[in-house]
Scaffold this active site. Structure first.
Site, PDB file in Angstrom:
ATOM      1  N   LEU A  15      -6.288   5.566  58.631  1.00 28.46           N
ATOM      2  CA  LEU A  15      -5.712   4.928  59.818  1.00 28.46           C
ATOM      3  C   LEU A  15      -4.963   5.929  60.694  1.00 28.46           C
ATOM      4  O   LEU A  15      -4.349   5.552  61.691  1.00 28.46           O
ATOM      5  CB  LEU A  15      -4.779   3.783  59.401  1.00 28.46           C
ATOM      6  CG  LEU A  15      -5.469   2.598  58.712  1.00 28.46           C
ATOM      7  CD1 LEU A  15      -4.458   1.570  58.264  1.00 28.46           C
ATOM      8  CD2 LEU A  15      -6.488   1.943  59.643  1.00 28.46           C
ATOM      9  N   LYS A  65      -5.802  19.088  50.075  1.00 18.93           N
ATOM     10  CA  LYS A  65      -4.445  19.555  50.444  1.00 18.93           C
ATOM     11  C   LYS A  65      -4.068  20.899  49.814  1.00 18.93           C
ATOM     12  O   LYS A  65      -3.233  21.612  50.341  1.00 18.93           O
ATOM     13  CB  LYS A  65      -3.407  18.497  50.058  1.00 18.93           C
ATOM     14  CG  LYS A  65      -3.482  17.266  50.932  1.00 18.93           C
ATOM     15  CD  LYS A  65      -2.424  16.255  50.564  1.00 18.93           C
ATOM     16  CE  LYS A  65      -2.611  15.004  51.410  1.00 18.93           C
ATOM     17  NZ  LYS A  65      -1.562  14.014  51.204  1.00 18.93           N
ATOM     18  N   ASN A  86      -0.647  19.220  54.438  1.00 18.65           N
ATOM     19  CA  ASN A  86      -1.321  18.081  55.072  1.00 18.65           C
ATOM     20  C   ASN A  86      -1.377  18.198  56.594  1.00 18.65           C
ATOM     21  O   ASN A  86      -1.935  17.341  57.264  1.00 18.65           O
ATOM     22  CB  ASN A  86      -0.665  16.752  54.661  1.00 18.65           C
ATOM     23  CG  ASN A  86       0.623  16.501  55.391  1.00 18.65           C
ATOM     24  OD1 ASN A  86       1.353  17.431  55.713  1.00 18.65           O
ATOM     25  ND2 ASN A  86       0.898  15.251  55.687  1.00 18.65           N
ATOM     26  N   VAL A 129      -0.625  14.214  45.965  1.00 19.80           N
ATOM     27  CA  VAL A 129       0.618  13.851  46.659  1.00 19.80           C
ATOM     28  C   VAL A 129       1.852  13.956  45.740  1.00 19.80           C
ATOM     29  O   VAL A 129       2.994  13.951  46.202  1.00 19.80           O
ATOM     30  CB  VAL A 129       0.473  12.431  47.284  1.00 19.80           C
ATOM     31  CG1 VAL A 129       0.628  11.347  46.239  1.00 19.80           C
ATOM     32  CG2 VAL A 129       1.464  12.222  48.406  1.00 19.80           C
ATOM     33  N   THR A 151      -5.302  12.369  32.779  1.00 18.11           N
ATOM     34  CA  THR A 151      -5.581  13.721  32.311  1.00 18.11           C
ATOM     35  C   THR A 151      -4.238  14.422  32.135  1.00 18.11           C
ATOM     36  O   THR A 151      -3.643  14.897  33.105  1.00 18.11           O
ATOM     37  CB  THR A 151      -6.447  14.477  33.347  1.00 18.11           C
ATOM     38  OG1 THR A 151      -7.517  13.617  33.738  1.00 18.11           O
ATOM     39  CG2 THR A 151      -6.994  15.779  32.804  1.00 18.11           C
ATOM     40  N   VAL A 209       2.052   4.202  46.463  1.00 15.37           N
ATOM     41  CA  VAL A 209       1.733   5.097  47.571  1.00 15.37           C
ATOM     42  C   VAL A 209       0.609   4.488  48.429  1.00 15.37           C
ATOM     43  O   VAL A 209       0.510   4.733  49.621  1.00 15.37           O
ATOM     44  CB  VAL A 209       1.339   6.489  47.007  1.00 15.37           C
ATOM     45  CG1 VAL A 209       0.767   7.379  48.081  1.00 15.37           C
ATOM     46  CG2 VAL A 209       2.556   7.140  46.357  1.00 15.37           C
TER      47      VAL A 209
HETATM   48  P1  ATR Z   1      -6.911  14.643  42.852  1.00 10.14           P
HETATM   49  O1  ATR Z   1      -6.845  14.286  41.391  1.00 10.14           O
HETATM   50  O2  ATR Z   1      -8.177  15.311  43.270  1.00 10.14           O
HETATM   51  O3  ATR Z   1      -5.683  15.323  43.362  1.00 10.14           O
HETATM   52  P2  ATR Z   1      -5.899  12.248  43.967  1.00 10.14           P
HETATM   53  O4  ATR Z   1      -6.559  11.098  44.648  1.00 10.14           O
HETATM   54  O5  ATR Z   1      -4.801  12.945  44.637  1.00 10.14           O
HETATM   55  O6  ATR Z   1      -7.035  13.254  43.607  1.00 10.14           O
HETATM   56  O7  ATR Z   1      -5.372  11.789  42.548  1.00 10.14           O
HETATM   57  C1  ATR Z   1      -5.971  10.768  41.865  1.00 10.14           C
HETATM   58  C2  ATR Z   1      -5.011  10.334  40.768  1.00 10.14           C
HETATM   59  O8  ATR Z   1      -5.433   9.056  40.304  1.00 10.14           O
HETATM   60  C3  ATR Z   1      -5.032  11.245  39.561  1.00 10.14           C
HETATM   61  O9  ATR Z   1      -3.757  11.246  38.955  1.00 10.14           O
HETATM   62  C4  ATR Z   1      -6.067  10.558  38.671  1.00 10.14           C
HETATM   63  O10 ATR Z   1      -5.965  10.834  37.307  1.00 10.14           O
HETATM   64  P3  ATR Z   1      -6.771  12.080  36.665  1.00 10.14           P
HETATM   65  O11 ATR Z   1      -5.954  13.284  36.957  1.00 10.14           O
HETATM   66  O12 ATR Z   1      -6.860  11.761  35.222  1.00 10.14           O
HETATM   67  O13 ATR Z   1      -8.109  12.105  37.348  1.00 10.14           O
HETATM   68  C5  ATR Z   1      -5.731   9.119  38.908  1.00 10.14           C
HETATM   69  N1  ATR Z   1      -6.848   8.229  38.609  1.00 10.14           N
HETATM   70  C6  ATR Z   1      -7.961   8.023  39.340  1.00 10.14           C
HETATM   71  N2  ATR Z   1      -8.766   7.123  38.746  1.00 10.14           N
HETATM   72  C7  ATR Z   1      -8.136   6.738  37.588  1.00 10.14           C
HETATM   73  C8  ATR Z   1      -8.441   5.814  36.539  1.00 10.14           C
HETATM   74  N3  ATR Z   1      -9.584   5.107  36.550  1.00 10.14           N
HETATM   75  N4  ATR Z   1      -7.556   5.698  35.525  1.00 10.14           N
HETATM   76  C9  ATR Z   1      -6.416   6.411  35.511  1.00 10.14           C
HETATM   77  N5  ATR Z   1      -6.053   7.291  36.489  1.00 10.14           N
HETATM   78  C10 ATR Z   1      -6.900   7.447  37.500  1.00 10.14           C
END
Ligand code: ATR
Length: 263
Positions: A15, A65, A86, A129, A151, A209
């Site tokens: 947006l 980012k 950002n 973030v 993770t 968020v």
């Molecule tokens: P990025 O990991 O590339 O920085 P992000 O959108 O900023 O992307 O972060 C996504 C967050 O959502 C991460 O903390 C991710 O967890 P992982 O590090 O284990 O990937 C979390 N996330 C996304 N899908 C998830 C799910 N199905 N269950 C638990 N956590 C999830």
């Protein structure tokens, strides 16, 4: 006419154009703000478009980012500490990278009528973030910050920037005053966060968020248990306003109409 962009992947739902174009028009600026879906390999070319003044400023969103940093000449202190950019612009032939997410979160959390000084914070997620959120929280002297991420290694890595974080296993729930969902879980309506909260979780603060949808399953759960809830709408608006200030030198208006744009 000057051109501004937000880049990310996915980007369809952003947006930012709506918000920036509203302020651009309101301030009679000869400019347009658009969105572009990019891949990692396109980042270098994008930055050179800024260097050549084809684009005057770019907002960077998930998942670039951190990746964008290698093409930037100068980082603001906040971008340096969080390794997260950002907003970029050209200043005396140098590409400058800033982080306005910190200020966005800082102002949003100040406005929620819940004093977080000395409070126990629990963050779910360790994505792009999160360093900005931690940085903003540390400025107001919270008592502790606990992080849980699917993770675990990614949460552990955050300790390289902020050494007093407490890292716990995914699925565990510590004692907290404010819980922040910083995962992408909730963006899709059928996403559930598999966390079970004890009965004692009442009268606390649940912050997400995510701002679209307005009420994620995480916020619905918090509300049902009798907690205060707030989504990421004001954080999003304030980070955009800070970027607008950097590019145009004008403090944009945040009123009901602006907030309505993000509804
Ligand atoms: P990025 O990991 O590339 O920085 P992000 O959108 O900023 O992307 O972060 C996504 C967050 O959502 C991460 O903390 C991710 O967890 P992982 O590090 O284990 O990937 C979390 N996330 C996304 N899908 C998830 C799910 N199905 N269950 C638990 N956590 C999830």
């Amino acid at each position: 006419m000057k051109k501004y962009l937000v880049i990310g992947n996915p980007i369809e739902h952003s947006l930012s154009p709506k918000l920036h174009n509203y302020w651009i028009k309101l301030n009679n600026i000869d400019a347009i703000y658009e969105k572009e879906k990019l891949k990692v390999k396109d980042l270098e070319a994008l930055v050179s478009r800024v260097r050549k003044k084809e684009i005057s400023g770019v907002n960077i969103t998930v998942p670039f980012k951190r990746e964008i940093i290698k093409y930037i000449d100068k980082l603001s202190p906040e971008a340096e500490i969080t390794q997260s950019v950002n907003t970029i612009h050209l200043e005396k032939d140098k590409i400058v990278g800033s982080n306005t997410d910190i200020k966005g979160f800082e102002i949003a959390i100040k406005d929620i009528n819940f004093s977080i000084k000395g409070k126990k914070i629990f963050i779910i997620g360790a994505g792009g973030v999160v360093p900005s959120i931690i940085f903003a929280l540390k400025k107001v002297n919270v008592s502790s910050i606990t992080i849980s991420n699917r993770t675990k290694e990614k949460a552990e890595n955050l300790k390289n920037f902020f050494n007093d974080l407490i890292i716990i296993n995914w699925g565990e729930v510590p004692d907290f005053d404010l819980i922040i969902n910083a995962t992408s879980l909730g963006l899709n309506n059928n996403d559930e966060i598999e966390l079970s909260f004890p009965e004692s979780v009442k009268g606390k603060f649940f912050y997400d968020v995510i701002y679209n949808p307005k009420e994620t399953p995480f916020l619905k759960k918090g509300k049902k248990l009798g907690n205060h809830i707030e989504n990421g709408r004001m954080m999003f608006i304030h980070q955009a306003a800070e970027a607008f200030k950097i590019w145009h030198g004008i403090e944009p208006k945040i009123n009901k109409e602006v907030i309505g744009l993000v509804d």
